[in-house]
Design a protein around this motif. Structure first.
Motif, PDB file in Angstrom:
ATOM      1  N   SER A 539      25.611  40.419  32.920  1.00 19.41           N
ATOM      2  CA  SER A 539      25.619  41.847  32.640  1.00 19.41           C
ATOM      3  C   SER A 539      27.059  42.343  32.598  1.00 19.41           C
ATOM      4  O   SER A 539      27.990  41.686  33.085  1.00 19.41           O
ATOM      5  CB  SER A 539      24.831  42.601  33.707  1.00 19.41           C
ATOM      6  N   LEU A 540      27.254  43.506  32.052  1.00 25.05           N
ATOM      7  CA  LEU A 540      28.591  44.087  32.000  1.00 25.05           C
ATOM      8  C   LEU A 540      29.086  44.465  33.393  1.00 25.05           C
ATOM      9  O   LEU A 540      30.288  44.392  33.678  1.00 25.05           O
ATOM     10  CB  LEU A 540      28.587  45.320  31.087  1.00 25.05           C
ATOM     11  N   LEU A 541      28.156  44.847  34.265  1.00 25.32           N
ATOM     12  CA  LEU A 541      28.551  45.156  35.649  1.00 25.32           C
ATOM     13  C   LEU A 541      29.100  43.921  36.340  1.00 25.32           C
ATOM     14  O   LEU A 541      30.124  43.991  37.051  1.00 25.32           O
ATOM     15  CB  LEU A 541      27.351  45.720  36.421  1.00 25.32           C
ATOM     16  N   ASP A 542      28.450  42.780  36.154  1.00 26.03           N
ATOM     17  CA  ASP A 542      28.947  41.540  36.767  1.00 26.03           C
ATOM     18  C   ASP A 542      30.295  41.145  36.185  1.00 26.03           C
ATOM     19  O   ASP A 542      31.170  40.623  36.901  1.00 26.03           O
ATOM     20  CB  ASP A 542      27.929  40.422  36.548  1.00 26.03           C
ATOM     21  N   TYR A 543      30.499  41.388  34.901  1.00 28.41           N
ATOM     22  CA  TYR A 543      31.788  41.062  34.274  1.00 28.41           C
ATOM     23  C   TYR A 543      32.898  41.897  34.910  1.00 28.41           C
ATOM     24  O   TYR A 543      33.979  41.377  35.231  1.00 28.41           O
ATOM     25  CB  TYR A 543      31.710  41.322  32.773  1.00 28.41           C
ATOM     26  N   VAL A 544      32.629  43.191  35.086  1.00 26.25           N
ATOM     27  CA  VAL A 544      33.649  44.065  35.668  1.00 26.25           C
ATOM     28  C   VAL A 544      33.997  43.622  37.080  1.00 26.25           C
ATOM     29  O   VAL A 544      35.180  43.648  37.491  1.00 26.25           O
ATOM     30  CB  VAL A 544      33.154  45.530  35.653  1.00 26.25           C
ATOM     31  N   GLU A 545      32.997  43.181  37.838  1.00 26.08           N
ATOM     32  CA  GLU A 545      33.259  42.728  39.210  1.00 26.08           C
ATOM     33  C   GLU A 545      34.130  41.470  39.224  1.00 26.08           C
ATOM     34  O   GLU A 545      34.884  41.252  40.177  1.00 26.08           O
ATOM     35  CB  GLU A 545      31.940  42.458  39.921  1.00 26.08           C
ATOM     36  N   ARG A 546      34.055  40.640  38.189  1.00 25.10           N
ATOM     37  CA  ARG A 546      34.828  39.393  38.148  1.00 25.10           C
ATOM     38  C   ARG A 546      36.181  39.555  37.446  1.00 25.10           C
ATOM     39  O   ARG A 546      36.917  38.571  37.292  1.00 25.10           O
ATOM     40  CB  ARG A 546      34.023  38.311  37.437  1.00 25.10           C
ATOM     41  N   MET A 547      36.513  40.734  36.984  1.00 21.90           N
ATOM     42  CA  MET A 547      37.772  40.927  36.268  1.00 21.90           C
ATOM     43  C   MET A 547      38.976  40.679  37.177  1.00 21.90           C
ATOM     44  O   MET A 547      38.936  40.918  38.388  1.00 21.90           O
ATOM     45  CB  MET A 547      37.831  42.345  35.692  1.00 21.90           C
ATOM     46  N   LYS A 548      40.085  40.214  36.571  1.00 25.46           N
ATOM     47  CA  LYS A 548      41.316  39.977  37.318  1.00 25.46           C
ATOM     48  C   LYS A 548      41.972  41.301  37.695  1.00 25.46           C
ATOM     49  O   LYS A 548      41.699  42.350  37.107  1.00 25.46           O
ATOM     50  CB  LYS A 548      42.297  39.153  36.473  1.00 25.46           C
ATOM     51  N   ASP A 549      42.821  41.245  38.659  1.00 24.85           N
ATOM     52  CA  ASP A 549      43.583  42.422  39.048  1.00 24.85           C
ATOM     53  C   ASP A 549      44.481  42.853  37.903  1.00 24.85           C
ATOM     54  O   ASP A 549      45.095  42.029  37.212  1.00 24.85           O
ATOM     55  CB  ASP A 549      44.430  42.119  40.288  1.00 24.85           C
ATOM     56  N   LYS A 550      44.561  44.127  37.706  1.00 26.82           N
ATOM     57  CA  LYS A 550      45.389  44.739  36.660  1.00 26.82           C
ATOM     58  C   LYS A 550      44.917  44.380  35.248  1.00 26.82           C
ATOM     59  O   LYS A 550      45.662  44.552  34.282  1.00 26.82           O
ATOM     60  CB  LYS A 550      46.858  44.339  36.829  1.00 26.82           C
ATOM     61  N   GLN A 551      43.687  43.847  35.137  1.00 22.96           N
ATOM     62  CA  GLN A 551      43.123  43.602  33.803  1.00 22.96           C
ATOM     63  C   GLN A 551      42.555  44.912  33.275  1.00 22.96           C
ATOM     64  O   GLN A 551      41.640  45.489  33.862  1.00 22.96           O
ATOM     65  CB  GLN A 551      42.035  42.526  33.854  1.00 22.96           C
ATOM     66  N   GLU A 552      43.057  45.370  32.156  1.00 24.51           N
ATOM     67  CA  GLU A 552      42.690  46.679  31.635  1.00 24.51           C
ATOM     68  C   GLU A 552      41.558  46.634  30.621  1.00 24.51           C
ATOM     69  O   GLU A 552      40.920  47.654  30.372  1.00 24.51           O
ATOM     70  CB  GLU A 552      43.918  47.341  30.992  1.00 24.51           C
ATOM     71  N   HIS A 553      41.318  45.474  30.039  1.00 22.87           N
ATOM     72  CA  HIS A 553      40.348  45.399  28.947  1.00 22.87           C
ATOM     73  C   HIS A 553      39.258  44.377  29.247  1.00 22.87           C
ATOM     74  O   HIS A 553      39.475  43.421  30.007  1.00 22.87           O
ATOM     75  CB  HIS A 553      41.037  45.025  27.630  1.00 22.87           C
ATOM     76  N   MET A 554      38.109  44.620  28.635  1.00 23.91           N
ATOM     77  CA  MET A 554      37.001  43.666  28.676  1.00 23.91           C
ATOM     78  C   MET A 554      37.010  42.916  27.337  1.00 23.91           C
ATOM     79  O   MET A 554      36.758  43.508  26.280  1.00 23.91           O
ATOM     80  CB  MET A 554      35.670  44.397  28.878  1.00 23.91           C
ATOM     81  N   TYR A 555      37.317  41.627  27.389  1.00 19.38           N
ATOM     82  CA  TYR A 555      37.518  40.847  26.167  1.00 19.38           C
ATOM     83  C   TYR A 555      36.177  40.318  25.648  1.00 19.38           C
ATOM     84  O   TYR A 555      35.331  39.858  26.424  1.00 19.38           O
ATOM     85  CB  TYR A 555      38.463  39.674  26.439  1.00 19.38           C
TER      86      TYR A 555
END
Length: 825
Positions: A539-555
């Protein structure tokens, strides 16, 4: 004994014959002389009134009056009743409205039964409400029911209820006039409607539901009894109406009977099957029992008459006598009672049959309904054999109050995703448990057309057409609440159930993100996609939780499959640095993501387009990038201005490539390779604007660390006009077109250049031609054939001639020994 009986009967017959023939002529009286009247030709007095003669208008009217009669009243009584009845004329506007109803081409004439049953239900509701405070209200009869009886002989249909009934004043007021404002509005809308179908659908919106009876009937008779008045009869042929006291007295006890004498084209409405289908379609959930007078064939036992016994055949009689003799010879120890003889016959039995056995479970609380009841209701309601995947049962209150049960089927309907524009909703609309329509397109958005269920509201008008419902303000409120409840139901599904749901209906939710702006955020949380960091869909929520620090975009990367997306040159640097990439593998995915401006404060970035930023660049990294760009400036200019000036917009040093030498990216507002592929597949798409996007020049990115690019930079710096370098640039460009997901404009030219490179790599001359195939002349072919035939005709060697043969195994062994000796030497 039998022979004596037969001889006696014959003798009696002979004696009777002789006595008759023995009469003399004197015993017979001569006929009287004919009179003058007897000599006149015999012509029946009623020849002109019989079927053989022509009928006059008076006779036709008389026959119709004889056909239109009520139970308990003779034809003469009906005639006397009509002559003494009070005659009334409809108001001018009402009369005009009646003509419109009768003459309009109503596409759904069967709704007359729905309207009459609804009126009966309202009358029953009223008397039940009055009985709460007045114990004598049900004095006439305690029964609260609706009974429908058809008479095929007179082509009439009778609907009887035990409701509140009407007084004489009510008959004149309710069935003779309509509120002026309602009638004027009705007539105004009828005049404004351009289509006859729209005109006919307006019938029933302004309190004229009862008058839909005249769609199928030439004459309507209403017999009614109210507790406060005597029993009266109202009768009309749509031209005028009469009201009179019923000479039969109080036959109803309380209630109303509507008798319809059908038009010839409406005779089908007296058939049992037709009435059953209509009642179950429109009124199966009415609170009060609805009975239909039906017939069925039953096998019953009837006693055998003596006449039937006498008609037995001689063989049967002989068997009976033999059996009787045997019974007399036997000695019975116990005497048994003689049982009467019976026979099985088929008999037609008439009785009242209950039509609405299904109860509206949505009127009960969700806690009071068992799972089995929900499943049985769903199967009966939807005609499905499987149980539903999920359901929700709720009561909505506020601006509009309604009850609803909604189901999600286990599988998507066949062809559900083939033509989205032709989807139809599967939610049935009821008003006070009376079915109104299942053709309200706006009750649910098309992306939720897989949901099945019912909506029952007391706030909507009962007499309403589909076209009017489309514009009804309360329908918009109902739609909003239904969508919210459905999304809430989907959100509460457990993980395993949601996998099954997403497999069947995930594409519908993606379409909802595109279409439904008001619920886009809710729908986005329900989306699932493939990902580089997860084997299962995420899900998009799970993707956001796994994003790196200071990552501004969802690729995200769009491709035809997960394998193609993961091997794309656009994701090389991202995956190497540990960034997660969402893989969009369905055609609708890229549209869906582009419709979401941001999610949880993060914006989406297409890795196949220009402007990709990976993390936060340090000053050192920026200086290194600037130095690399300056170093490869001669090559990038040569690509853009010389070698590929007609194919690319510009050439730049790439920040996304690690292994591939080159890639093509679209600008921020252009189409990616995946989008171009989708648009090309839509054959019906208009080509004007599409050609503009497809013919846009792309941006070429080069990998400065790739050996091919390094070598090409060296060659360009030495000789910018080198032909081999230009050919290599073109081949690199065309391979990048393919790897980036775009389509080649000239595939034959690409194949020719690849073949040229293969020739050079294998030291084959570029201009070296293919050997021509030798042409064998027909004469040479004939000579060859003759030689083969001669060789086949030569005699075989004599058997006595010795032939030297060798064993193949020995020859192989011998050759091996010789080879080993050579190796030793």
């Amino acid at each position: 004994m039998k022979s004596l009986y037969v001889l006696s009967a014959i003798a009696l017959l002979l004696f009777a014959g002789l006595s008759v023939t023995g009469e003399t002529a004197d015993d017979v009286e001569p006929p009287p002389d004919p009179t003058e009247e007897d000599l006149q030709p015999l012509v029946p007095d009623d020849l002109g009134k019989s079927k053989e003669g022509s009928k006059t208008d008076d006779e036709v009217v008389q026959r119709e009056e004889e056909a239109i009669k009520l139970d308990g009243l003779s034809v003469s009584q009906m005639k006397e009743l009509r002559e003494g009845a009070e005659k009334h004329a409809f108001e001018a506007e009402v009369n005009r409205m009646m003509k419109l109803i009768i003459n309009s081409l109503y596409r759904n004439k069967e709704i007359f039964l729905r309207e009459l049953i609804s009126n009966s239900s309202d009358a029953l509701d009223k008397i039940r409400f009055i009985s709460l405070t007045d114990k004598n209200a049900l004095g006439g009869t305690d029964e609260l029911s609706i009974k429908i009886k058809a008479d095929k002989d007179t082509h009439s249909l009778h609907i009887t209820d035990t409701g509140i009934g009407m007084t004489k004043e009510d008959l004149v007021k309710n069935l003779g006039t309509i509120a002026k404002s309602g009638t004027s509005e009705f007539l105004g809308k009828m005049a404004d409607a351009s289509d006859m179908t729209v005109q006919s659908d307006l019938i029933g919106q302004f309190g004229v539901g009862f008058y839909s009876s005249f769609l199928v009937a030439d004459r309507v008779i209403v017999t009614t009894k109210n507790n406060d008045d005597k029993q009266h009869i109202w009768e009309s042929d749509a031209g005028e109406f009469t009201v009179s006291e019923d000479p039969r007295g109080d036959t109803l006890g309380r209630g109303t009977t509507v008798s319809l004498f059908l038009k010839e084209e409406a005779y089908d409405f007296v058939e049992q099957d037709t009435l059953k289908d209509l009642i179950k379609k429109y009124s199966q959930f009415i609170n009060f029992p609805i009975y239909l007078w039906t017939s069925k064939t039953e096998s019953v036992e009837e006693p055998v008459d003596e006449d039937d016994e006498e008609e037995a055949t001689p063989e049967e009689k002989k068997d009976d006598e033999e059996k009787k003799d045997d019974d007399e010879a036997e000695v019975e120890e116990e005497k048994k009672e003689d049982k009467p003889k019976t026979k099985t016959v088929e008999k037609t039995v008439w009785d009242w049959e209950l039509m609405n056995q299904s109860k509206p479970i949505w009127t009960r609380g969700p806690k009071d309904v068992k799972d089995e009841e929900y499943n049985d209701f769903y199967k009966a309601f939807s005609k499905e054999s499987e149980e539903p995947m999920a359901r929700i049962h709720f009561v909505a209150e506020g601006e509009v109050t309604f009850r609803s049960i909604l189901f999600v089927p286990k599988t998507a309907p066949t062809g559900f995703y083939q033509d989205v524009s032709k989807r139809t909703n599967q939610v049935k609309l009821y008003v006070r448990r009376v079915f109104i329509t299942d053709e309200v397109d706006d009750i649910l958005p098309k992306y939720l057309a897989f949901v099945k269920g019912i909506v029952d509201s007391d706030d909507l008008p009962l007499n309403v057409s589909r076209e009017t419902l489309q514009q009804h303000k309360l329908l918009k409120v109902i739609r909003k609440k239904l969508v919210r409840k459905i999304l809430e139901m989907v959100k509460k599904m457990d993980a395993d159930l949601y996998k099954d749901f997403w497999k069947e209906f995930g594409t519908s939710l993606k379409l909802g993100v595109i279409e439904d702006h008001s619920n886009r955020t809710r729908l986005a949380k329900l989306l699932r996609f493939h990902s580089s960091d997860s084997d299962d869909m995420t899900s998009l929520l799970d993707y956001v939780e796994r994003m790196k620090d200071k990552q501004e975009h969802m690729y995200y990367m769009a491709a035809s499959s997960r394998e193609e997306a993961s091997s794309s040159p656009f994701v090389e640097r991202l995956l190497k640095k540990g960034y997660e990439v969402i893989y969009l593998t369905e055609p609708v995915d890229e549209y869906c993501i582009q419709s979401i401006p941001e999610f949880e404060g993060k914006k989406f970035q297409n890795v196949a387009k220009d402007g990709l930023t990976i993390g936060e660049e340090t000053d050192k990294a920026k200086k290194a990038a600037e130095a690399m760009e300056k170093k490869y400036e001669p090559l990038t200019k040569w690509f853009a201005e010389t070698a590929l000036k007609d194919n690319i917009e510009k050439a730049v040093v790439s920040k996304r490539l690690t292994d591939s030498p080159i890639a093509l990216v679209a600008n921020q507002w252009g189409w990616s390779g995946n989008m171009e592929r989708i648009m090309r597949a839509q054959a019906s798409q208009a080509r004007g604007q599409d050609d503009f996007y497809m013919n846009q020049k792309k941006i070429m990115e080069i990998n400065p660390r790739h050996p091919l690019i390094k070598k090409l930079l060296t060659n360009v710096e030495e000789d910018p006009t080198d032909t081999k370098s230009k050919d290599l640039a073109v081949v690199l460009y065309e391979t990048a077109v393919l790897r980036s997901g775009f389509a080649l404009k000239d595939s034959n030219a690409f194949v020719g250049r690849v073949e040229k490179m293969l020739r050079l790599s294998m030291d084959v001359g570029v201009d070296e031609q293919v050997d021509e195939e030798a042409d064998i002349e027909e004469e040479d072919e004939e000579e060859v054939v003759e030689e083969e035939e001669e060789a086949a005709e030569e005699p075989a060697a004599d058997d006595s001639e010795e032939t030297v043969t060798s064993d193949p195994v020995e020859e192989v062994v011998k050759e091996a020994e010789e080879a080993s000796e050579k190796d030793e030497l």
